[in-house]
Design an enzyme around this catalytic site. Sequence first.
Site, short mmCIF file in Angstrom:
data_model
loop_
_atom_site.label_atom_id
_atom_site.label_comp_id
_atom_site.label_asym_id
_atom_site.label_seq_id
_atom_site.Cartn_x
_atom_site.Cartn_y
_atom_site.Cartn_z
N CYS A 113 0.77 -1.06 0.01
CA CYS A 113 -0.12 -0.01 -0.01
C CYS A 113 0.82 1.28 -0.04
O CYS A 113 0.20 2.31 -0.41
CB CYS A 113 -0.93 0.01 1.12
SG CYS A 113 -1.99 -1.44 1.29
N HIS A 278 -3.57 7.26 1.07
CA HIS A 278 -3.97 5.68 1.07
C HIS A 278 -5.13 5.46 1.71
O HIS A 278 -5.44 6.06 2.95
CB HIS A 278 -2.83 4.84 1.50
CG HIS A 278 -3.30 3.48 1.52
ND1 HIS A 278 -3.68 2.74 -0.01
CD2 HIS A 278 -3.27 2.51 2.27
CE1 HIS A 278 -3.90 1.80 0.27
NE2 HIS A 278 -3.74 1.43 1.65
N ASN A 308 -9.92 -1.08 0.15
CA ASN A 308 -8.52 -1.07 0.04
C ASN A 308 -8.04 -1.44 -1.05
O ASN A 308 -7.99 -2.83 -1.15
CB ASN A 308 -7.97 -1.53 1.46
CG ASN A 308 -6.30 -1.38 1.53
OD1 ASN A 308 -5.68 -0.66 0.45
ND2 ASN A 308 -5.78 -1.46 2.54
C1 LIG Z 1 -9.45 -4.73 10.62
C2 LIG Z 1 -10.05 -3.97 11.53
C3 LIG Z 1 -11.22 -2.85 10.70
C4 LIG Z 1 -10.94 -4.59 12.64
O1 LIG Z 1 -11.28 -3.69 13.64
P1 LIG Z 1 -11.10 -4.01 15.13
O2 LIG Z 1 -11.88 -3.01 15.90
O3 LIG Z 1 -9.83 -4.09 15.38
O4 LIG Z 1 -11.68 -5.15 15.38
P2 LIG Z 1 -11.24 -6.65 15.88
O5 LIG Z 1 -10.49 -7.44 14.64
O6 LIG Z 1 -10.69 -6.39 17.19
O7 LIG Z 1 -12.56 -7.40 16.08
C5 LIG Z 1 -13.67 -7.18 17.06
C6 LIG Z 1 -14.71 -8.12 17.02
O8 LIG Z 1 -15.34 -8.03 15.61
C7 LIG Z 1 -15.40 -9.25 15.11
N1 LIG Z 1 -15.16 -9.10 13.55
C8 LIG Z 1 -14.14 -9.32 12.80
N2 LIG Z 1 -14.26 -8.99 11.55
C9 LIG Z 1 -15.66 -8.83 11.28
C10 LIG Z 1 -16.59 -8.61 10.32
N3 LIG Z 1 -16.00 -8.46 9.18
N4 LIG Z 1 -17.91 -8.66 10.53
C11 LIG Z 1 -18.30 -8.91 11.81
N5 LIG Z 1 -17.77 -8.92 12.98
C12 LIG Z 1 -16.16 -9.15 12.69
C13 LIG Z 1 -14.32 -10.08 15.63
O9 LIG Z 1 -14.30 -11.34 15.62
C14 LIG Z 1 -14.11 -9.80 16.97
O10 LIG Z 1 -15.45 -10.11 17.70
P3 LIG Z 1 -15.09 -10.64 19.33
O11 LIG Z 1 -14.85 -9.39 20.09
O12 LIG Z 1 -16.27 -11.54 19.60
O13 LIG Z 1 -13.91 -11.54 19.38
C15 LIG Z 1 -9.26 -2.62 11.99
O14 LIG Z 1 -8.32 -3.17 13.07
C16 LIG Z 1 -8.34 -2.07 11.00
O15 LIG Z 1 -8.72 -1.66 10.05
N6 LIG Z 1 -7.09 -2.07 11.10
C17 LIG Z 1 -6.07 -1.56 10.18
C18 LIG Z 1 -6.07 -2.78 9.05
C19 LIG Z 1 -5.13 -2.09 7.84
O16 LIG Z 1 -5.29 -0.92 7.69
N7 LIG Z 1 -4.90 -2.93 6.94
C20 LIG Z 1 -4.18 -2.70 5.63
C21 LIG Z 1 -2.75 -1.93 6.00
S1 LIG Z 1 -2.46 -1.34 4.37
#
Ligand SMILES: CC(C)(COP(=O)(O)OP(=O)(O)OC[C@H]1O[C@@H](n2cnc3c(N)ncnc32)[C@H](O)[C@@H]1OP(=O)(O)O)[C@@H](O)C(=O)NCCC(=O)NCCS
Length: 351
Positions: A113, A278, A308
């Site tokens: 990215c 980005h 993304n």
């Molecule tokens: C991925 C992202 C959206 C997840 O958000 P988060 O608040 O960290 O969520 P978590 O992974 O901790 O999950 C929280 C809960 O939601 C659930 N969950 C995860 N994905 C889910 C989805 N698509 N739909 C519904 N629930 C979901 C998890 O299982 C978890 O449940 P639990 O609490 O019962 O275990 C976030 O961390 C993010 O955007 N990070 C940056 C990623 C990024 O930029 N990547 C590319 C870099 S170039």
Amino acid sequence: MSGFEIIGTGRFVPGNPVTNTDLARVMDTSDEWVFQRSGIRQRHYAAEGQGASDLALEASQRAIADAGIDAREIDYIIFCTMTPDYVFPGSAAVLGAKLGLLGVAALDIRQQCAAMIFGLQLMNGLFSSGAARTILFVGAEAHAGFMPWDDWDLVTGAASRDVSPEARERANAHRALAVLFGDGAGAMIFRATTRDAGLVKLKVHTDGRYAETLYVPGGGFRTRPYWKRDMFDEQAHIPRMDGRELFKFAVTKLPRTARELCAEANVRIDEVDWFLAHQANLRINEYVREQLGVPKEKMPMNIDRYGNTSAATIPILVDEVRREGKLKPGQLSMMLALGAGIHWGCALLRL
Ligand SMILES: CC(C)(COP(=O)(O)OP(=O)(O)OC[C@H]1O[C@@H](n2cnc3c(N)ncnc32)[C@H](O)[C@@H]1OP(=O)(O)O)[C@@H](O)C(=O)NCCC(=O)NCCS
């Protein structure tokens, strides 16, 4: 720094949009969860048999038409993707052949990215050394190949039935990753100029200790053979992502790097006309924008429509904003990006 300017841009996204609700047919998710956490409403996916070079070809042809040049004027191709057509060779060569640019140097960069920022540094070097005069810079991604489901007919709405409980469970294991990424391509044509345009200042960084915060565990050349039957059973072709760690990294490093860049360039943040960031997560960009005190209208967002698209994101965004007639010669624009590696950086570009 040598002068160069954008003379043409183009973008291409494959197929019909797939909404968050469409994805709920194959895994436990919802429009509410995805939109609240990421700002994404829909994304596009490359079709079976459609590689990053095919998406890039469409975007490149649009950029060439927009620039009003003959493709043969291009004397260098830079192709950025983390989802190439082949493990090797890279897709730059494949794209060059599809464009009929035989013998023209075609280079792959794989900064995920963050590719746009590293690419600008590279282009600046190519222009200032006289190695190139007209560069086709393309970012294209076909992430569909690592999505954790097989039931594409359900995802696209071509069929309606209940997905098997096993398939749902498999997809659920990767749902935080799967909802974020979408496919597409953005192409930009840069040309050397004597005008006061081009790179003002740029900062790029890498911290490889965090390589496994977003990486593909299988199919690497640490094992013999590099692809084993059980890797598929372990879903090792699907990237593993520590979303929280990446989120923290992005909201810490990007504002800091942007401030340092402005200080070194002797430019105030409020003198920058555009912040072309980005699009990994709307919440990351909102946080960065607030930290820097940038008004909303200076940081365009399109993550709601594409998700993304990794290396394709900034070129797609630039094409959209440029075609709306917003980018004007002489304006100062900052590009900001962070990607798997972890690589990150910011660039100040005089348009
Ligand atoms: C991925 C992202 C959206 C997840 O958000 P988060 O608040 O960290 O969520 P978590 O992974 O901790 O999950 C929280 C809960 O939601 C659930 N969950 C995860 N994905 C889910 C989805 N698509 N739909 C519904 N629930 C979901 C998890 O299982 C978890 O449940 P639990 O609490 O019962 O275990 C976030 O961390 C993010 O955007 N990070 C940056 C990623 C990024 O930029 N990547 C590319 C870099 S170039």
